[in-house]
Structure formats: C-alpha cells, structure tokens
Design an enzyme around this catalytic site. Structure first.
Site, PDB file in Angstrom:
ATOM      1  N   GLU A   1       4.917 -12.451 -15.241  1.00 45.34           N
ATOM      2  CA  GLU A   1       4.327 -11.376 -14.436  1.00 45.34           C
ATOM      3  C   GLU A   1       3.742 -10.241 -15.280  1.00 45.34           C
ATOM      4  OE1 GLU A   1       6.918  -9.292 -11.643  1.00 45.34           O
ATOM      5  OE2 GLU A   1       8.609  -9.580 -12.972  1.00 45.34           O
TER       6      GLU A   1
ATOM      7  N   CYS B   1       0.834  -1.196   0.000  1.00 39.98           N
ATOM      8  CA  CYS B   1       0.000   0.000   0.000  1.00 39.98           C
ATOM      9  C   CYS B   1       0.872   1.250   0.000  1.00 39.98           C
ATOM     10  CB  CYS B   1      -0.939   0.104   1.201  1.00 39.98           C
ATOM     11  SG  CYS B   1      -1.926  -1.347   1.495  1.00 39.98           S
TER      12      CYS B   1
ATOM     13  N   LYS C   1       9.801 -12.765 -15.669  1.00 35.97           N
ATOM     14  CA  LYS C   1       9.443 -11.501 -16.340  1.00 35.97           C
ATOM     15  C   LYS C   1       8.253 -11.732 -17.251  1.00 35.97           C
ATOM     16  CE  LYS C   1      10.975  -9.288 -14.432  1.00 35.97           C
ATOM     17  NZ  LYS C   1      11.838  -9.085 -13.324  1.00 35.97           N
TER      18      LYS C   1
ATOM     19  N   TRP D   1      -3.057  -2.361  -1.544  1.00 32.48           N
ATOM     20  CA  TRP D   1      -2.808  -3.715  -2.019  1.00 32.48           C
ATOM     21  C   TRP D   1      -3.358  -4.632  -0.931  1.00 32.48           C
ATOM     22  CZ3 TRP D   1       0.499  -7.902  -0.538  1.00 32.48           C
ATOM     23  CH2 TRP D   1       0.669  -8.882  -1.518  1.00 32.48           C
TER      24      TRP D   1
ATOM     25  N   GLU E   1      14.672 -16.107 -14.407  1.00 35.63           N
ATOM     26  CA  GLU E   1      14.324 -14.683 -14.398  1.00 35.63           C
ATOM     27  C   GLU E   1      13.556 -14.319 -15.677  1.00 35.63           C
ATOM     28  OE1 GLU E   1      13.969 -12.429 -12.456  1.00 35.63           O
ATOM     29  OE2 GLU E   1      14.055 -10.562 -13.572  1.00 35.63           O
TER      30      GLU E   1
ATOM     31  N   ARG F   1       2.689   0.629  -5.651  1.00 38.71           N
ATOM     32  CA  ARG F   1       2.677  -0.124  -4.398  1.00 38.71           C
ATOM     33  C   ARG F   1       1.367  -0.907  -4.205  1.00 38.71           C
ATOM     34  NH1 ARG F   1       6.545   1.289  -0.825  1.00 38.71           N
ATOM     35  NH2 ARG F   1       5.267   0.540   0.886  1.00 38.71           N
TER      36      ARG F   1
ATOM     37  N   ASN G   1      -0.362   1.219   6.090  1.00 38.63           N
ATOM     38  CA  ASN G   1       0.360   0.249   5.264  1.00 38.63           C
ATOM     39  C   ASN G   1       1.051  -0.704   6.220  1.00 38.63           C
ATOM     40  OD1 ASN G   1       2.046  -1.079   3.430  1.00 38.63           O
ATOM     41  ND2 ASN G   1       3.622   0.506   3.620  1.00 38.63           N
ATOM     42  N   GLY G   2       0.763  -2.007   6.096  1.00 38.14           N
ATOM     43  CA  GLY G   2       1.380  -2.978   6.995  1.00 38.14           C
ATOM     44  C   GLY G   2       0.336  -3.964   7.478  1.00 38.14           C
TER      45      GLY G   2
ATOM     46  N   HIS H   1      13.497 -35.388 -17.435  1.00 36.04           N
ATOM     47  CA  HIS H   1      13.018 -36.034 -16.204  1.00 36.04           C
ATOM     48  C   HIS H   1      11.548 -35.719 -15.924  1.00 36.04           C
ATOM     49  CE1 HIS H   1      16.990 -37.494 -15.286  1.00 36.04           C
ATOM     50  NE2 HIS H   1      17.486 -36.278 -15.476  1.00 36.04           N
TER      51      HIS H   1
ATOM     52  N   LYS I   1       5.074  -3.371  -6.116  1.00 40.69           N
ATOM     53  CA  LYS I   1       6.525  -3.229  -6.258  1.00 40.69           C
ATOM     54  C   LYS I   1       7.266  -3.711  -5.027  1.00 40.69           C
ATOM     55  CE  LYS I   1      10.276  -1.718  -8.322  1.00 40.69           C
ATOM     56  NZ  LYS I   1      10.785  -2.616  -9.369  1.00 40.69           N
TER      57      LYS I   1
END
Ligand code: M6R
Length: 596
Positions: A476, A2, A473, A71, A469, A27, A97-98, A492, A591
C-alpha cells in the site's frame, strides 16, 4: 469516504475552512472544493489535492461556508465531479460524504421537473432535491429532502439567501460539531476542529444540525430538538501533527511502545476489559477488514493458543453475505475507525443472527461502538497515516487481554501460566522499543531490497497473518507487488514465481514451526531468491540459511507477532521512502472506508 467541514462565525471563513480541511485529507484527495457565503455564493473546486485548489483561490469574503475533500465513488475524479455541488439557481451549495443509494431514481425525477445536472455524482441529486423544497428555509428544505433519500450521508449545506447558517446532517457517515465562542464548526473528524475548539458534539444517525455564530442546534429528522452535552477532547493539535517526524506513519510507528502501554494500563492485573460477558460461548468469530482483518486472523491463533477456544476469522465484506450455521458464536468486530461500512454491516448481520457482539475499536463514540453490545477501546491515540500501524498492534493487545480473561474464565488457563503471560504482556512496550532502536539496520535492508518488483512474505501459525500484514503494508505505501503465503503453501504453486530477483521475507522465529520454516527457506534458497529472515535473538543457525536477518527478542511465541510487525512496518516505510512515495497518502486509498 471524503472529508467535509463547515463554519459559521464572525471570522473570515476561507482560511479556517482550508486549514481544517487539510487535516481531513487522509480521508481522500481526489478533488477539493469550497463554498463561501459572502457577497452571494462563491464556489471554487478542482481535481487533486487541497493545495492545488488553494493555489488558485482568490480572497473570499464571507464568514459562513463549507469545504470538501473527495475520495471518488460515483464519477471519476474531476473538477466537475468535485464537491460542493450547486443547485440550478446557484443559491445552494452542498458537500456530502457517503452514498445516496436512490440517486438515479431521484435524478430522473428531478430532470423531468427541469433540473439541469452537470456531474456524474450521486450527491448532485441531493442538492437539486433540496432546491425543489427550498422556500427560504434551508433547514426545512434539507429535512424534507432527506426524507426522500436512501443511503449514507454526512452533509453540509449553505444558501446565499441565509448567510450565517450552515445546515448539517448525518446517517451512517461520521459528523462532529465543534462549539467555540461566537462560532461553530462541523467536520467529518475531530482533528479538523482541534485548532479552534476542544468542545465537540457527536452527531448520531438521522440527526440534523444548524450552525450559527451563536451556537449549534441539533434536531432529529422529524424536527424534534435533541439535547446533547458537548464533550471535551483531550487530544491536542500537536497530537494531530507530525511532531518532528518526516511522516505521520513514522511518528505512529515510534508511538507504539506508548500506545501498547496505554492499552494495557489498569487492565492486566484484573483483566478488566469492560464488563465482560464471555461466559457461555463455545466459539468466537472475528470479523474485520484490511489490516484489522489481519489482527482478526492473528486473534484466531491467539484465542486458540491462550484460551483454548475454537475461533475463526472472516472478512467483514464476506461475513455480511454468508449463510452462517445455526450456532451463535461471540462475534468480535475489529476496526480502527469504527466507521468501516463493511464492518458495520457485519455487526448488524451478527445481531440479526442473534449473536452477542464485542468491538475492539480506537475511536470513542464511533458508529461501531454504538452498534456493538460491548467495546474494548484500543488506546492508540489519533492515527493519521492511511497505513494502520499502532492501531494494529494495540488490536493484538486487546486480543491478548480477551484471550487471558477467556482462558481463566473457562478454566483452560491456569493461574500460574496466566501470571507468566501477563508479565510478558507488560514487557511488550520494551520489546517494541528494542526494534525501534534498531530502525537504522532495518532501513539499510529496506534500501537494499527496495528496488525489487515483487517481494514474498512467508510465515507459519500466528506469524502467517503477520506476514500478510507485512505484505499489505509494503504494497500500500511502496507500490511494490507483495504476496504473503503460509510457508507450507509455497510448494503448492507460488514457488513457480520465485527467481533470483524475488526477495523473500521469512518469519523464522524459534517456535514449534521453526524446523518446518527452515525447510521452506531451503526451498526458496534452491530457486536462488534472496531471503531476509526474521529470527529470534541468539539463534546461531538462522544466519546460515538466509542472506540477511532482522532480529526480534525472545518471547513466548504467541507474543512474537508484536515486535515482528513493527520490524515489517519499518521495512515497508523505508522501502517506500527510498522510492519517493507519498507515504501518508497512498494513491487510491483513504483512511476510513465508509462505503461498501
Ligand atoms: O478502520 P478500520 O480498521 O475498520 O479499517 C479497515 C481497513 O480499511 C484498514 O485496516 C486498511 O486496510 C488499513 N488502512 C491498511 O493499512
């Protein structure tokens, strides 16, 4: 998670708050809300983006206020769960926020005393708690309330009875204060302040601040004044904006030559990487989350290859709850933001185990840099796009510097070889620029394969984490399902998933794994899946085995991940762009992940 902002000044608060809040939308963007103290307390909120809230707002009078972009953690995204939350009397508004860990216990107690709860959030218990202590002094009421709270918070609160005052507090969630003439601000992150001031005060854990038009006063939770000098921020507002690119992510991809250059500046010749204390360690543990974890995994190969030191990588969320052996490795914690809750928890766990900790971090003064014994800053500049790009490659650069220092100190790396590697390190901005110059070719490939439902990424050795990575990318930002495998693992199990509709992106550069990669590509060819090879310039063999090639310059194998990463970022970006995805704000993500 947030974003919060607060304003106390002599100008109208509404426009300032909304404008500042938009710079924090990275955020979280599940809902947004605003509270302005003018003619009483005026609170508006709604589900969705800030623009949605803005579209329905009347003109709000008042020069004091706060705003929030959410968020969701406790309670789904909805209007009723949006912040700010308001007390029963409609006098106090609070944004948070938290996570309030003991919210259920507080809520039950407050309900018994007659407080009426409207939302499913943990935050609402805090505003009612403040109300229960309120006797006309918001600062005192917030202080008393916070003494009863367990958990993480950055908060802003206002009261209709005290126009001209915003009270803020922080514990384990970021909060900065901005100071201008005749006005003060608070925000979760610096970009929200840059339009108005370059003078900031960083809040520490368990501190409170009272904003008025005349200044900001910081105290600890016991009410003792804290003396803190403002710092000047050198980032400009322009740094925080797109600079002509369609998305922040693309801008940040193109900033990588400069970011690498900055991160190397003044450090290569003497390998001066912040008062080193690497002596005496027999092993290194690298710990991080998400993209930073991929850098940690690459770091394992980099440290082993260059410095010959045993290294391992672990996800921060796993390390925290593992029972490590008795030995005490140097623990390297990697984080772009320095605020990731799992990584902070891992740093504390490493210290509890008696390990020395070294942070590789991009945000000066962030929580991780205060927890760790030492920090090496990546100098990537502000990164706004939710998908990490330039901060990842500069983390790799930080790891190269550490590996070189460590190799020389341990005597596992000779001077001549070190000089050769240093020269190559200095050439990385050029190598990356070479990839950027070919961005149109990569875009054409991304558009060719961007309709796929699933894409596989394969690589070996240090290019295995780079494949991971690349896949992260892609998933997401484009929402294409992507999986990364160590190429030797395909046979396998995962081969069962390959069909002619499943493109495979294979990192097959000229290194000691090249022949094996060629065999793995053969296994893919046999299933009819199209292959995009990432190969070393000048390799005449590779095109015979793959459908398309992305060329990267010839470098020592340990440095090749840098240009390969950039190629994969561009591939993901253009695939997402073709699909019309909200690239800078992918769904369900934020983020900086400041919750566990
Ligand atoms: O700020 P951090 O590097 O600690 O963040 C860790 C992850 O949340 C982050 O790398 C995330 O995976 C990226 N935004 C993905 O691009």
């Amino acid at each position: 998670m947030c974003g919060i902002v607060g304003y106390a000044g002599r100008r109208r608060a509404m426009g300032i708050l909304l404008d500042s809040l938009k710079r924090l939308e990275y955020r979280g963007y599940d809902s947004a809300g605003i509270a302005v103290v003018g003619n009483g307390l005026q609170v508006y909120k709604d589900k969705g983006f800030i623009a949605n809230l803005e579209a329905q707002l009347p003109s709000l009078e008042g020069t004091t206020g706060l705003a929030h972009t959410r968020w969701a953690t406790h309670g789904p995204p909805s209007k009723v769960n949006a912040h700010p939350h308001v007390d029963c009397a409609g006098r106090i508004a609070l944004a948070h926020n938290g996570i309030i860990e003991n919210f259920a216990e507080l809520r039950d107690r407050l309900k018994e005393k007659g407080h009426a709860f409207r939302s499913e959030t943990d935050t609402e218990s805090l505003v009612h708690l403040v109300e229960s202590h309120y006797e006309g002094d918001l600062e005192a009421a917030v202080r008393s309330a916070l003494r009863e709270v367990r958990g993480s918070y950055a908060i802003a609160a206002v009261s209709s009875e005290e126009p001209g005052i915003v009270v803020g507090a922080r514990n384990e969630s970021p909060l900065v204060v901005g100071v201008g003439p005749d006005e003060t601000f608070l925000a979760s992150d610096v970009p929200a302040l840059l339009k108005h001031t370059d003078k900031v005060l960083y809040m520490m854990d368990r501190e409170m601040v009272v904003l008025t038009p005349d200044g900001a006063v910081i105290k600890d939770l016991e009410g003792r004044p804290v003396d803190r000098e403002p710092q000047r921020i050198t980032w400009t507002l322009e740094d925080a904006e797109k600079g002509g690119f369609e998305h922040f992510m693309l801008k940040e991809i193109f900033e990588q030559p400069a970011a690498i250059h900055e991160t190397l500046l003044g450090r290569v010749a003497n390998l001066d990487v912040n008062g080193f204390f690497l002596d005496g360690f027999t092993s290194v543990k690298l710990v991080a989350c998400g993209t930073s974890y991929h850098a940690a995994l690459a770091g394992k190969y980099i440290l082993e290859e260059i410095a010959g030191v045993p290294a391992s990588a672990e996800l921060a969320s796993e390390y925290r709850y593992s029972h490590g052996p008795q030995e005490r490795p140097l623990v390297i914690l990697l984080s772009q933001s320095g605020e990731t809750a799992d990584t902070l928890g891992a740093a504390r766990e490493a210290k509890r185990r008696g390990c020395k900790t070294l942070a590789i971090c991009n945000v000066i003064g962030s929580s991780l840099t205060r927890e760790a014994d030492k920090t090496i800053y990546t100098r990537a500049g502000l990164e706004i796009g939710v998908a990490a790009t330039k901060t990842f490659v500069t983390q790799l650069v930080g790891l190269y510097l550490i590996a070189l220092r460590l190799g020389l100190d341990r005597g596992t790396l000779g001077d001549e070889e070190a000089d050769r590697l240093k020269d190559e390190l200095r050439s990385l901005p050029r190598a990356v620029q070479g990839i950027l110059n070919r961005a149109d070719d990569i875009r054409a490939l991304a558009e060719k394969y961007g309709d796929a439902r699933d894409i596989f990424y394969i690589g070996r050795h240090v290019n295995y984490p780079i494949a991971m990575e690349g896949a992260l990318k892609l998933k997401e930002i484009s929402y294409i399902h992507a999986e990364a495998y160590a190429a030797g693992e395909l046979k396998h199990g995962p081969l069962a998933l390959l069909t002619p509709q499943t493109p495979v992106l294979a990192v097959a550069v000229r290194d000691h794994t090249y022949e094996k990669m060629r065999s793995n590509i053969g296994e893919v060819n046999a299933r009819g899946s199209p292959v995009v090879g990432v190969g070393t310039e000048g390799d005449r063999e590779l095109p015979k085995f793959v459908d398309d090639v992305i060329w990267v310059p010839e470098l020592s194998p340990v440095f090749v991940p840098v240009p390969v990463t950039v190629a994969m970022q561009l591939f993901a970006y253009h695939a997402a762009r073709k699909r019309g995805c909200p690239i800078d704000k992918p769904r369900n993500l934020a983020k900086s992940v400041t919750v566990e």
